[in-house]
Scaffold this motif. Structure first.
Motif, PDB file in Angstrom:
ATOM      1  N   ASN A 116     -57.700 -51.415  48.959  1.00 32.67           N
ATOM      2  CA  ASN A 116     -58.980 -50.895  49.104  1.00 32.67           C
ATOM      3  C   ASN A 116     -59.506 -50.006  48.132  1.00 32.67           C
ATOM      4  O   ASN A 116     -60.902 -49.630  48.196  1.00 32.67           O
ATOM      5  N   SER A 117     -58.618 -49.224  47.624  1.00 30.96           N
ATOM      6  CA  SER A 117     -59.076 -48.114  46.576  1.00 30.96           C
ATOM      7  C   SER A 117     -58.563 -48.221  45.013  1.00 30.96           C
ATOM      8  O   SER A 117     -59.082 -48.031  44.196  1.00 30.96           O
ATOM      9  N   GLU A 165     -59.115 -55.529  42.708  1.00 34.87           N
ATOM     10  CA  GLU A 165     -59.378 -56.891  41.797  1.00 34.87           C
ATOM     11  C   GLU A 165     -58.192 -57.910  42.573  1.00 34.87           C
ATOM     12  O   GLU A 165     -58.310 -58.968  42.269  1.00 34.87           O
ATOM     13  N   ALA A 189     -65.267 -54.632  51.992  1.00 31.94           N
ATOM     14  CA  ALA A 189     -66.245 -53.686  51.648  1.00 31.94           C
ATOM     15  C   ALA A 189     -66.983 -53.483  52.719  1.00 31.94           C
ATOM     16  O   ALA A 189     -67.462 -52.592  53.079  1.00 31.94           O
ATOM     17  N   ALA A 224     -50.895 -44.976  47.166  1.00 31.27           N
ATOM     18  CA  ALA A 224     -52.127 -44.405  46.957  1.00 31.27           C
ATOM     19  C   ALA A 224     -52.309 -43.935  45.365  1.00 31.27           C
ATOM     20  O   ALA A 224     -53.443 -43.795  44.848  1.00 31.27           O
ATOM     21  N   ALA A 225     -51.055 -43.290  45.020  1.00 32.12           N
ATOM     22  CA  ALA A 225     -50.972 -43.039  43.615  1.00 32.12           C
ATOM     23  C   ALA A 225     -51.015 -43.989  42.479  1.00 32.12           C
ATOM     24  O   ALA A 225     -51.879 -43.912  41.471  1.00 32.12           O
ATOM     25  N   PHE A 226     -50.230 -44.840  42.687  1.00 32.62           N
ATOM     26  CA  PHE A 226     -49.949 -45.783  41.452  1.00 32.62           C
ATOM     27  C   PHE A 226     -50.343 -47.270  41.770  1.00 32.62           C
ATOM     28  O   PHE A 226     -50.080 -48.073  41.163  1.00 32.62           O
ATOM     29  N   LEU A 261     -45.631 -36.726  40.029  1.00 29.06           N
ATOM     30  CA  LEU A 261     -46.208 -37.644  40.896  1.00 29.06           C
ATOM     31  C   LEU A 261     -47.507 -37.345  41.227  1.00 29.06           C
ATOM     32  O   LEU A 261     -48.601 -38.259  41.040  1.00 29.06           O
ATOM     33  N   CYS A 276     -50.721 -38.969  38.587  1.00 26.00           N
ATOM     34  CA  CYS A 276     -51.166 -40.272  38.833  1.00 26.00           C
ATOM     35  C   CYS A 276     -52.632 -40.621  38.513  1.00 26.00           C
ATOM     36  O   CYS A 276     -52.947 -41.703  38.541  1.00 26.00           O
ATOM     37  N   CYS A 335     -55.044 -40.386  40.685  1.00 23.12           N
ATOM     38  CA  CYS A 335     -55.375 -40.982  41.962  1.00 23.12           C
ATOM     39  C   CYS A 335     -56.719 -40.147  42.403  1.00 23.12           C
ATOM     40  O   CYS A 335     -57.334 -40.848  43.248  1.00 23.12           O
ATOM     41  N   VAL A 366     -59.837 -42.930  41.738  1.00 21.91           N
ATOM     42  CA  VAL A 366     -59.655 -43.750  42.754  1.00 21.91           C
ATOM     43  C   VAL A 366     -60.960 -44.100  43.450  1.00 21.91           C
ATOM     44  O   VAL A 366     -61.231 -42.954  44.053  1.00 21.91           O
ATOM     45  N   ARG A 367     -61.713 -45.198  43.359  1.00 23.72           N
ATOM     46  CA  ARG A 367     -62.974 -45.282  44.088  1.00 23.72           C
ATOM     47  C   ARG A 367     -62.635 -46.461  45.467  1.00 23.72           C
ATOM     48  O   ARG A 367     -61.956 -47.594  45.002  1.00 23.72           O
ATOM     49  N   ASP A 368     -63.042 -46.114  46.476  1.00 27.37           N
ATOM     50  CA  ASP A 368     -62.786 -47.133  47.285  1.00 27.37           C
ATOM     51  C   ASP A 368     -63.511 -48.363  47.192  1.00 27.37           C
ATOM     52  O   ASP A 368     -64.625 -48.179  46.490  1.00 27.37           O
ATOM     53  N   ILE A 369     -63.262 -49.505  47.960  1.00 27.67           N
ATOM     54  CA  ILE A 369     -63.909 -50.599  47.801  1.00 27.67           C
ATOM     55  C   ILE A 369     -65.415 -50.657  48.196  1.00 27.67           C
ATOM     56  O   ILE A 369     -66.184 -51.197  47.360  1.00 27.67           O
ATOM     57  N   ASN A 370     -65.941 -49.820  49.245  1.00 32.19           N
ATOM     58  CA  ASN A 370     -67.251 -49.711  49.497  1.00 32.19           C
ATOM     59  C   ASN A 370     -67.924 -48.874  48.737  1.00 32.19           C
ATOM     60  O   ASN A 370     -69.118 -48.765  48.910  1.00 32.19           O
ATOM     61  N   ARG A 430     -68.037 -49.486  45.444  1.00 31.37           N
ATOM     62  CA  ARG A 430     -68.050 -50.222  44.174  1.00 31.37           C
ATOM     63  C   ARG A 430     -69.080 -51.307  44.433  1.00 31.37           C
ATOM     64  O   ARG A 430     -69.078 -51.992  45.401  1.00 31.37           O
ATOM     65  N   LEU A 474     -69.392 -55.125  43.142  1.00 33.24           N
ATOM     66  CA  LEU A 474     -68.371 -55.953  42.663  1.00 33.24           C
ATOM     67  C   LEU A 474     -69.424 -57.214  41.996  1.00 33.24           C
ATOM     68  O   LEU A 474     -69.463 -58.067  42.792  1.00 33.24           O
ATOM     69  N   VAL A 499     -70.302 -60.725  40.484  1.00 36.98           N
ATOM     70  CA  VAL A 499     -69.461 -61.733  40.237  1.00 36.98           C
ATOM     71  C   VAL A 499     -70.071 -62.491  38.988  1.00 36.98           C
ATOM     72  O   VAL A 499     -69.285 -63.299  38.429  1.00 36.98           O
ATOM     73  N   LYS A 503     -73.751 -46.972  43.057  1.00 34.63           N
ATOM     74  CA  LYS A 503     -72.370 -47.264  43.328  1.00 34.63           C
ATOM     75  C   LYS A 503     -71.590 -47.593  41.911  1.00 34.63           C
ATOM     76  O   LYS A 503     -72.291 -47.949  40.840  1.00 34.63           O
ATOM     77  N   ASP A 563     -68.022 -52.364  38.967  1.00 40.01           N
ATOM     78  CA  ASP A 563     -66.653 -52.718  38.706  1.00 40.01           C
ATOM     79  C   ASP A 563     -66.765 -54.121  38.175  1.00 40.01           C
ATOM     80  O   ASP A 563     -67.049 -54.903  39.154  1.00 40.01           O
ATOM     81  N   LEU A 611     -64.247 -56.005  37.642  1.00 48.14           N
ATOM     82  CA  LEU A 611     -62.915 -56.626  38.035  1.00 48.14           C
ATOM     83  C   LEU A 611     -63.018 -58.105  38.590  1.00 48.14           C
ATOM     84  O   LEU A 611     -62.219 -58.950  38.308  1.00 48.14           O
ATOM     85  N   HIS A 612     -64.014 -58.243  39.359  1.00 49.28           N
ATOM     86  CA  HIS A 612     -64.480 -59.528  40.019  1.00 49.28           C
ATOM     87  C   HIS A 612     -65.172 -60.390  39.194  1.00 49.28           C
ATOM     88  O   HIS A 612     -65.752 -61.508  39.840  1.00 49.28           O
TER      89      HIS A 612
END
Lengths: 445, 352
Positions: free
Chosen positions: A293-294, A298, A309, A405-407, B14, B18, B20, B23-27, B29, B31, B33, B81, B84, B86-87
């Motif tokens: 999810n985050s 990909e 999503a 969540a971190a890696f 850690l 990281c 972290c 990090v962005r949530d999928i909603n 982003r 995507l 194609v 947004k 990304d 990636l897709h």
């Protein structure tokens, strides 16, 4: 011990105990002083049984000594030992002539429950009787299950301020002698340590204090305990504890229940396969949800990515917080239902069902995909064999979650590898955790 | 140091290392194609991103800039947004662009870390903007990708080129490629218009869909396509296998290729015998093969990858000289062997 005075000292020691009693009784025609705890000794029954044993004998002092030979546990005990024996529900009688204490076995009053069916371990096919609190009965249940000459039972009395009886049960021809020696040594060395709970006993046996997985198998089924014995484990029975502890646990115990053998081989293989899959699901899924999810979306196919999503559209928290929040609620539901009276349990189930199932999704606090993931993971969690192991997996799930969540996906892999490294380093009672049998008959075990 | 502090010290990196918090949530982003690349009106590139959504609409983001990265950066700036890549699964490149060379595009696609090199490349002929903005409602979300996906809409008539293959082809001494050409469809998203023959990075010519089919057979990418062997007779090719016999004489490289086809008859209105059908197919493929070979010669592009077959026997200098010196000297023969595996219910010799 001085002939005179032991009575005095005993009375002083237990002064103020309402149930400590000194009574006069006639045994074998002689009036004797009897010391005991009324609450744990049924005196009339004991006397009656003694009388029965004496039928046909001339009632005199010799008969009493003969009776003591039958019932006496130890000659010339010290005062502490005497006190312990009394606390164990024995009868102490003053020898009418020499004044020495004589210890007799006594009939217990009816304060133990009878052997009944198991309450926490359900099985569809298998013997139904379960261990009780009474050590002697538990040993009897094991004996009944394993009618073998080489079934060895060693009893230990542990403790200095309290007194707890522990029985070590093993099969001489099956159990790895090293395990027996290790357990025996440790129990003998720590004779004076007080044992209140299971963790005291485990600490005494040298189990790690913080272990992710249970280093012993706990069961309330004699059949299960007997199978564990046949598999080469040693079983410890603790007085007033209705579960048998089979040591040491190995990785196999996470997916194999011994009563599986009551089924055909195909079914057994299927059950175990399901449990193995369950372990993987339970450990990986919450972490995988966060990863997909985050961190690494990909990895999803685009079709799936779009619907994921969509299901998350409008959810205010990041995936990690979302999962953590829901997992905590779920843990609370599990924890709350464990110890609730049976009449309140369904209420929690219902409320939990409403919260987790519908309301929280409609309120857009979490995505409905997460509910599916968590439900699947929790169900998978409870497919694991043995309640203790389910807890270990429940905890490890969080490690996986944090690291992923971190890696991302890499973290997930590392967490799982780390788990195996941890298992590889775990060794209890000379047996490495990652062995498939405790018998030690093969080189790699 | 106590054990606890040591554990904490070990856990600290850690948290700190990281990253972290990025990090962005999928909603959160976009995507995309499909990425469309063409020459801009005011700048060198015009980049179009097609972003599908579950409800069936495609969002389109477009930007012009002098470099692809800059255009993407501008798109990111105006998008609400995170964009990304990636897709990204399909690169649509305008014909105009392809004819002037794709070196920058290939370089960008390979170098960009967030673009999957499994994405596919196609060339759009006709009105580029219209094709990109074309929306067919019954098949929304990702139909442009599905069109090329072997799991859904792909048919053997269509050639597939992935980014890594395109990059390899543009760099290789011994191979060129043919990219698929699509055109805005009338009742579907795209019409297939054959293949673009590439020479290094430039489009130099094109093949018809029928020729592409033979081209696919040659590359053994062929399964399940239909060919019309003769008038009123159609067969499905079940299996295509190539066998190459190469030799290198004083006059240069020689290649004899045998095509083995397993076919099943689907229509046979004139009730031809198996032998006749086989002969028809053989003639047809021979003819198309000759056309392709002629094209290969004429355009001087080794899009069949013949050089790859000879590569193991060549030394380094010969490999480097392949396209300039040896490929023009190549003698190439194609022969076809047809095996009719299944003539369904067409009984041989039955008179109607």
């Amino acid at each position: 011990m001085a002939t005179r005075g032991w009575e005095q000292l005993l009375v002083e020691k237990f002064q103020g105990n309402a149930d400590f009693a000194i009574k006069q009784a006639v045994i074998a025609g002689r009036a004797v002083a009897v010391y005991m705890f009324e609450s744990i000794v049924d005196l009339p029954a004991t006397l009656e049984r003694m009388d029965q044993s004496l039928v046909g004998l001339r009632p005199d002092i010799r008969a009493l000594e003969q009776l003591a030979d039958l019932y006496r546990l130890r000659a010339d005990p010290t005062l502490t030992e005497l006190a312990h024996l009394l606390l164990q529900g024995k009868l102490v009688i003053r020898h009418p002539e020499s004044g020495e204490p004589m210890v007799f076995k006594a009939e217990p009053p009816a304060i133990t429950r009878p052997v009944s069916s198991a309450e926490n371990e359900n099985r569809i096919q298998g013997a139904n009787d379960a261990f009780t609190e009474e050590l002697q009965i538990n040993i009897g249940l094991l004996r009944k299950n394993l009618k073998r000459q080489d079934l060895m039972i060693v009893k230990y009395s542990l403790g200095s301020t309290s007194c707890r009886e522990v029985a070590l049960v093993y099969l001489r021809s099956e159990t790895n002698p090293e395990i027996v020696r290790a357990v025996d040594d440790r129990l003998k060395q720590n004779k004076r340590r007080d044992i209140r709970q299971v963790d005291d006993l485990l600490g005494l046996l040298g189990h790690p204090r913080f272990a992710l997985v249970a280093t012993y198998v706990s069961t309330e089924l004699p059949e299960e305990a007997a199978q564990n014995l046949l598999d080469g484990k040693a079983v410890l029975l603790l007085d007033q504890f209705p579960n048998a502890l089979a040591v040491p646990a190995i990785v196999r115990d996470v997916w194999s229940i011994k009563t599986d053998h009551n089924y055909p081989q195909t079914y057994l293989a299927f059950f175990r396969f399901i449990r193995l899959i369950g372990i993987v699901f339970a450990i990986v899924m919450p972490g995988l949800y966060v990863v997909l999810n985050s961190v690494n979306p990909e990895l999803l196919r685009i079709q799936l990515a779009l619907s994921v999503a969509k299901s998350r559209e409008g959810v205010p928290y990041p995936a990690f917080i979302e999962v953590l929040l829901m997992l905590l609620v779920l843990e609370m539901v599990i924890e709350a239902t464990t110890r609730l009276p049976k009449s309140i349990g369904p209420t929690i189930t219902m409320i939990g069902g409403i919260i987790l199932g519908q309301a929280i999704v409609q309120a857009k606090l979490v995505s409905n995909l997460l509910i599916i993931i968590l439900a699947a993971s929790t169900i998978a969690n409870f497919t694991v064999a043995g309640y203790l192991n389910t807890i270990g997996i429940r905890i490890f799930k969080y490690v996986v979650l944090f690291v992923s969540a971190a890696f991302g996906i890499l973290g997930l892999e590392v967490a799982v590898i780390w788990m195996f490294l941890y298992f590889a380093g775990l060794k209890t009672l000379t047996v490495p955790y990652l062995s498939l049998s405790v018998k030690g008959s093969k080189a790699d075990e | 140091m106590t054990r606890m502090t040591r554990v904490l010290a070990a856990l600290l990196p850690l948290v700190l290392l990281c990253g972290c918090w990025d990090v962005r949530d999928i909603n959160k982003r976009y995507l995309p194609v499909v990425m469309g690349i063409t020459k801009g009106k005011h700048a060198d590139y015009s980049i179009t991103l097609q972003i599908p959504s579950v409800i069936g609409k495609t969002q389109i983001l477009q930007q012009e800039a002098d470099s692809i990265s800059k255009a993407l950066d501008l798109i990111r700036t105006k998008a609400e947004k995170h964009v990304d890549l990636l897709h990204l699964r399909l690169f649509l490149i305008s014909e105009e662009m392809a004819k002037s060379g794709l070196e920058d595009v290939m370089d960008f696609a390979i170098r960009a870390n967030d673009i999957s090199i499994k994405g596919m490349v196609a060339i759009v002929t006709g009105d580029f903007d219209k094709t990109l903005h074309h929306q067919i409602s019954p098949t929304p979300e990702i139909s442009s990708y599905d069109y090329f996906s072997e799991e859904s809409g792909w048919t053997p008539n269509v050639s597939i080129v992935r980014i890594w293959e395109a990059f390899k082809g543009s760099q290789s001494y011994t191979e060129d490629l043919a990219y698929p050409i699509v055109h805005m469809g009338t009742d579907t998203l795209y019409d297939f218009r054959g293949s673009a023959i590439m020479k290094k990075n430039k489009m130099v010519g094109s093949m018809t869909p029928e020729q592409t089919l033979i081209y696919n057979i040659f590359l053994e990418k062929y399964t399940g396509g239909t060919i019309e062997a003769a008038k009123d007779t159609t067969v499905i090719i079940k299996k295509a296998k190539m066998r190459h016999h190469k030799s290198w004489t004083a006059s240069g490289p020689q290649l004899k290729s045998d095509v083995y086809l397993d076919v099943a008859v689907t229509e046979n209105k004139r009730n031809l015998s198996n032998r006749q059908i086989a002969e028809e197919i053989r003639l047809l493929i021979d003819e198309k093969g000759d056309e392709i070979v002629a094209k290969m010669r004429g355009l001087d592009s080794d899009f069949l990858g013949v050089g790859q077959i000879f590569r193991p026997t060549m030394n380094e200098r010969q490999i480097k000289e392949w396209k300039t010196k040896w490929f023009p000297q190549l003698k190439f023969e194609l022969s076809v062997k047809v095996n009719i595996r299944d003539n369904i219910y067409f009984k041989e010799g039955r008179q109607r």
